[in-house]
Motif scaffolding. Structure first.
Motif, PDB file in Angstrom:
ATOM      1  N   ASN A  77     -22.202 -36.267  18.507  1.00  0.00           N
ATOM      2  CA  ASN A  77     -21.284 -36.897  17.919  1.00  0.00           C
ATOM      3  C   ASN A  77     -20.856 -38.238  18.867  1.00  0.00           C
ATOM      4  O   ASN A  77     -20.621 -39.302  18.091  1.00  0.00           O
ATOM      5  CB  ASN A  77     -19.617 -35.997  17.981  1.00  0.00           C
ATOM      6  CG  ASN A  77     -19.965 -35.001  16.923  1.00  0.00           C
ATOM      7  OD1 ASN A  77     -20.790 -35.089  15.845  1.00  0.00           O
ATOM      8  ND2 ASN A  77     -19.342 -33.750  17.019  1.00  0.00           N
ATOM      9  N   ALA A  78     -20.939 -38.102  20.159  1.00  0.00           N
ATOM     10  CA  ALA A  78     -20.574 -39.219  20.716  1.00  0.00           C
ATOM     11  C   ALA A  78     -21.578 -40.270  20.822  1.00  0.00           C
ATOM     12  O   ALA A  78     -21.299 -41.535  20.820  1.00  0.00           O
ATOM     13  CB  ALA A  78     -20.400 -38.993  22.214  1.00  0.00           C
TER      14      ALA A  78
ATOM     15  N   VAL B 210     -21.440 -31.063  13.693  1.00  0.00           N
ATOM     16  CA  VAL B 210     -22.129 -32.546  13.970  1.00  0.00           C
ATOM     17  C   VAL B 210     -21.648 -33.486  12.998  1.00  0.00           C
ATOM     18  O   VAL B 210     -21.711 -33.145  11.554  1.00  0.00           O
ATOM     19  CB  VAL B 210     -23.590 -32.372  14.198  1.00  0.00           C
ATOM     20  CG1 VAL B 210     -24.099 -31.415  15.291  1.00  0.00           C
ATOM     21  CG2 VAL B 210     -24.086 -31.557  12.876  1.00  0.00           C
ATOM     22  N   ASN B 211     -21.210 -34.446  13.328  1.00  0.00           N
ATOM     23  CA  ASN B 211     -20.604 -35.630  12.264  1.00  0.00           C
ATOM     24  C   ASN B 211     -21.693 -36.893  12.178  1.00  0.00           C
ATOM     25  O   ASN B 211     -22.011 -37.433  13.334  1.00  0.00           O
ATOM     26  CB  ASN B 211     -19.305 -36.085  12.689  1.00  0.00           C
ATOM     27  CG  ASN B 211     -18.703 -37.099  11.862  1.00  0.00           C
ATOM     28  OD1 ASN B 211     -18.712 -38.386  11.917  1.00  0.00           O
ATOM     29  ND2 ASN B 211     -18.038 -36.611  10.908  1.00  0.00           N
TER      30      ASN B 211
ATOM     31  N   PRO C  82     -18.774 -33.176   7.306  1.00  0.00           N
ATOM     32  CA  PRO C  82     -17.631 -32.370   7.930  1.00  0.00           C
ATOM     33  C   PRO C  82     -16.891 -33.355   8.953  1.00  0.00           C
ATOM     34  O   PRO C  82     -17.629 -33.879   9.626  1.00  0.00           O
ATOM     35  CB  PRO C  82     -18.152 -31.254   8.604  1.00  0.00           C
ATOM     36  CG  PRO C  82     -19.554 -31.034   7.968  1.00  0.00           C
ATOM     37  CD  PRO C  82     -20.168 -32.463   7.359  1.00  0.00           C
ATOM     38  N   PRO C  83     -15.813 -33.551   8.792  1.00  0.00           N
ATOM     39  CA  PRO C  83     -14.958 -34.460   9.503  1.00  0.00           C
ATOM     40  C   PRO C  83     -15.127 -34.243  11.105  1.00  0.00           C
ATOM     41  O   PRO C  83     -15.278 -33.175  11.849  1.00  0.00           O
ATOM     42  CB  PRO C  83     -13.387 -34.162   9.267  1.00  0.00           C
ATOM     43  CG  PRO C  83     -13.278 -33.543   8.139  1.00  0.00           C
ATOM     44  CD  PRO C  83     -14.722 -32.569   7.900  1.00  0.00           C
ATOM     45  N   LEU C  84     -15.115 -35.603  11.804  1.00  0.00           N
ATOM     46  CA  LEU C  84     -15.264 -35.596  13.252  1.00  0.00           C
ATOM     47  C   LEU C  84     -13.666 -34.752  13.600  1.00  0.00           C
ATOM     48  O   LEU C  84     -12.754 -35.209  13.482  1.00  0.00           O
ATOM     49  CB  LEU C  84     -15.522 -36.958  13.796  1.00  0.00           C
ATOM     50  CG  LEU C  84     -15.410 -37.092  15.268  1.00  0.00           C
ATOM     51  CD1 LEU C  84     -16.693 -36.300  15.829  1.00  0.00           C
ATOM     52  CD2 LEU C  84     -15.435 -38.621  15.524  1.00  0.00           C
TER      53      LEU C  84
ATOM     54  N   LEU D 105     -19.180 -45.239   5.393  1.00  0.00           N
ATOM     55  CA  LEU D 105     -18.605 -44.936   6.722  1.00  0.00           C
ATOM     56  C   LEU D 105     -17.235 -44.223   6.654  1.00  0.00           C
ATOM     57  O   LEU D 105     -16.446 -44.751   5.976  1.00  0.00           O
ATOM     58  CB  LEU D 105     -18.717 -46.219   7.650  1.00  0.00           C
ATOM     59  CG  LEU D 105     -18.494 -46.132   8.978  1.00  0.00           C
ATOM     60  CD1 LEU D 105     -19.701 -45.833   9.677  1.00  0.00           C
ATOM     61  CD2 LEU D 105     -18.219 -47.600   9.472  1.00  0.00           C
ATOM     62  N   ASN D 106     -17.176 -43.228   7.634  1.00  0.00           N
ATOM     63  CA  ASN D 106     -15.976 -42.440   7.587  1.00  0.00           C
ATOM     64  C   ASN D 106     -14.733 -43.144   8.541  1.00  0.00           C
ATOM     65  O   ASN D 106     -14.336 -42.651   9.576  1.00  0.00           O
ATOM     66  CB  ASN D 106     -16.245 -41.029   8.348  1.00  0.00           C
ATOM     67  CG  ASN D 106     -16.821 -41.195   9.693  1.00  0.00           C
ATOM     68  OD1 ASN D 106     -17.446 -41.915  10.134  1.00  0.00           O
ATOM     69  ND2 ASN D 106     -16.674 -40.166  10.247  1.00  0.00           N
ATOM     70  N   GLU D 107     -14.518 -44.342   8.009  1.00  0.00           N
ATOM     71  CA  GLU D 107     -13.822 -45.126   9.018  1.00  0.00           C
ATOM     72  C   GLU D 107     -12.356 -45.171   8.442  1.00  0.00           C
ATOM     73  O   GLU D 107     -11.923 -44.994   7.243  1.00  0.00           O
ATOM     74  CB  GLU D 107     -14.076 -46.731   8.447  1.00  0.00           C
ATOM     75  CG  GLU D 107     -13.381 -47.672   9.698  1.00  0.00           C
ATOM     76  CD  GLU D 107     -13.956 -48.994   9.589  1.00  0.00           C
ATOM     77  OE1 GLU D 107     -13.849 -49.758  10.611  1.00  0.00           O
ATOM     78  OE2 GLU D 107     -14.945 -49.247   8.660  1.00  0.00           O
TER      79      GLU D 107
END
Length: 254
Positions: free
Chosen positions: A94-95, A159-160, A167-169, A250-252
């Motif tokens: 994720n990071a 894992v995002n 699946p949400p971070l 993007l999950n922004e």
């Protein structure tokens, strides 16, 4: 000969005396803390998983400090527990994904960062993750380490891929001492969010993740059996399952 022998003994004593000899450093190390990542997640990710990438950009120094910590501390199976190693690799995935996005920000989708040849130069095949003596890509971490080594389908909830349908971070780091609780919470939240998965008494529409990795979810029963561990609405084995389109935007946080 006696003089030569005496000189040899004197040399060996001087070379290996307690004052001069430094024992080799242990090859193993304790598991690291993920608190730096935890702080960043709480600051830049909402409770429902929307990400402030501009905020991560502003705090890129802190993010890079955490990534250097990961790079310098490859998990050691001899001294790290399974949950310590699993939490490490989930957090690393994720990071480093966040790092990949902010290096190329602004962008509309993570898929824009790769080439057009599938499984050759997708964003998940970019080898940019240096950990210990090895260089990894995101696929290596997900498929060759997390899925292969731990055989835990709940990993797919954690894992995002920086996309809306992922699946949400989670807005906290994964920690070994509460990892199983976190994984189950992620599964329940994902399956019942009413957006990425839509499960009602009369209709079952679920994420393509359950199709792409179906084998991971059906090792101990049917897909319905697995989903029923988390779904608020129980699914009959006779119900037809549909798969929702995947939104790669993007999950922004807007």
């Amino acid at each position: 000969m006696n003089i030569i022998l005496a000189l040899l003994i004197s040399f060996r004593t001087a070379t290996f005396s307690g004052a001069d000899f430094e024992p080799a450093q242990p090859a193993t190390a304790s598991a690291i803390s993920h608190e730096q990542w935890n702080v960043l997640l709480k600051k830049h990710v909402t409770k429902d998983g929307w990400v402030n990438y501009k905020g991560f950009q502003a705090d890129s120094t802190q993010l890079n400090t955490y990534l250097k910590l990961l790079s310098a501390n490859h998990p050691d199976a001899a001294t790290w527990s399974a949950n310590e190693r699993k939490a490490y690799w989930i957090n690393a995935y994720n990071a480093f994904t966040v790092q990949l996005i902010i290096r190329n920000y602004p962008c509309k989708s993570i898929k824009d960062l790769g080439g057009k040849i599938y499984k050759v130069n997708t964003p998940w095949d970019i080898r940019f993750i240096k950990i210990g003596a090895k260089t990894y890509d995101l696929n290596n971490i997900e498929n060759s380490i997390l899925r292969k080594e731990f055989d835990d389908p709940r990993i797919h909830f954690t894992v995002n891929c920086a996309s809306v349908s992922c699946p949400p971070l989670r807005n906290e780091a994964y920690m070994a001492d509460k990892l199983d609780q976190q994984l189950d919470e992620q599964g329940k939240a994902f399956v019942n969010d009413g957006f990425r998965n839509k499960i009602t008494a009369g209709k079952v529409q679920i994420s393509n993740i359950f199709k792409w990795y179906q084998g991971d979810f059906t090792k101990k029963g049917t897909l319905a059996d697995f989903l029923n561990q988390y779904s608020n609405v129980k699914i009959s084995k006779s119900m037809n399952i549909e798969y929702l389109d995947y939104d790669w935007n993007l999950n922004e946080k807007k």
